[in-house]
Write a protein that holds these residues in place. Sequence first.
Motif, PDB file in Angstrom:
ATOM      1  N   ASP A   1      32.156 -16.841 -13.881  1.00  0.00           N
ATOM      2  CA  ASP A   1      32.566 -18.091 -13.835  1.00  0.00           C
ATOM      3  C   ASP A   1      32.257 -18.953 -12.998  1.00  0.00           C
ATOM      4  O   ASP A   1      32.160 -18.566 -11.769  1.00  0.00           O
ATOM      5  CB  ASP A   1      34.098 -18.261 -14.521  1.00  0.00           C
ATOM      6  N   PRO A   2      31.886 -20.344 -13.157  1.00  0.00           N
ATOM      7  CA  PRO A   2      31.518 -20.956 -14.413  1.00  0.00           C
ATOM      8  C   PRO A   2      30.282 -20.387 -15.026  1.00  0.00           C
ATOM      9  O   PRO A   2      29.368 -20.200 -14.057  1.00  0.00           O
ATOM     10  CB  PRO A   2      31.529 -22.454 -14.382  1.00  0.00           C
ATOM     11  N   PRO A   3      30.262 -20.437 -16.391  1.00  0.00           N
ATOM     12  CA  PRO A   3      29.022 -19.869 -17.006  1.00  0.00           C
ATOM     13  C   PRO A   3      27.677 -20.846 -16.811  1.00  0.00           C
ATOM     14  O   PRO A   3      28.086 -21.783 -16.599  1.00  0.00           O
ATOM     15  CB  PRO A   3      29.403 -19.617 -18.372  1.00  0.00           C
TER      16      PRO A   3
END
Length: 357
Positions: free
Chosen positions: A164-166
């Motif tokens: 994360d974040p993607p």
Amino acid sequence: MSEDVDALRARHLAELAAAQTLEAVEAVRVAALGRAGTVTALLRALGRMPAGERLAAAPRVQALREELSAAIEARRRTLAAEALALRLEAERMDMSLPVPPEPQGSIHPISRVMDELAEIFADLGFAVAEGPEIEDDWHNFTALNIPPEHPARAMHDTFYLAGDPPGRVLRTHTSPVQIRTMTGGRPPIRIIAPGRVYRSDSDATHTPMFHQVEGLVIDRDTHMGHLKWTLETFVKAFFGVDDVVLRLRPSFFPFTEPSVEVDVGCSWEGGRLQVGGAASWLEILGAGMVHPRVLANCGLDPAEWQGFAFGCGIDRLAMLKYGMTDLRAFFDADLRWLRHHGFRALDVPTLSGGMAP
Ligand code: PHE
């Protein structure tokens, strides 16, 4: 009376010679010349003498008073000077900077080239901008007019980050710094952005990490002529050659329109690569006019603002300038190679000193 004068002179002069502090000198002054002082008493005694005696004695007493005053003042000055000398000695500071006779380590050719770039472009009024090496998809691709389904994404052999974040990537070029600069401030803009970039690729001329320098100029009427002049001026200063010919070939980048690839004229005389002339050509960078959609993505009105951008491989520049043949040697951390190709830490590149090796 005459014995008194001589005895007093001898006594007070001896006291003065023995006085080691300003306070001690002052004590001698009070003892001799103060209101209850010995010499003052002699002066008073003069008034009580018969006129004849007084005439004979007065000059001697006056002379004693003057001699002692002068001696006291002299002793005071000597002690003050000695005190000052002592204090200066105690508070003395060594302001010199020690320089090791043999500087340890050396400056890597890539760092050296980056310093040279900053020096040359600073002279043209460019600031140095930076951006993160871990980028998000929007800055690295989408804002640069490379939408998700665009084939240019595949061209970049991108390293994607898990977690994360993607959507995080290792930046595949320095062009996202264009976006960060345009969204972070108002034009006119004149920046270069040197730094590391990453692509999944490895052979003698490709390494998974390499270096680029981005250039960006945004103003009301900046055009391709400015781009060509800027690049020519840069290449001349960087290679230290006046006879530089640049060739602009039409090309394609999603974030510039029109786009060009830029070759520099060179020769291979005696197997040695030399910049200059137009016997042969070597591609050094991609460039073009910033695409109106990129300006709009950054909140700039393309009817008001326009400009150029370029992206240049720094490792390539270093190989050309310093005659190195294998890119991978840059990143081997081989001490012998570094000793041979490194630069002295104190030799900072300056335009006045000259950029050429
Ligand atoms: N970002 C492009 C690349 O990495 C180079 C480039 C930069 C081209 C700016 C045009 C304008 O290949």
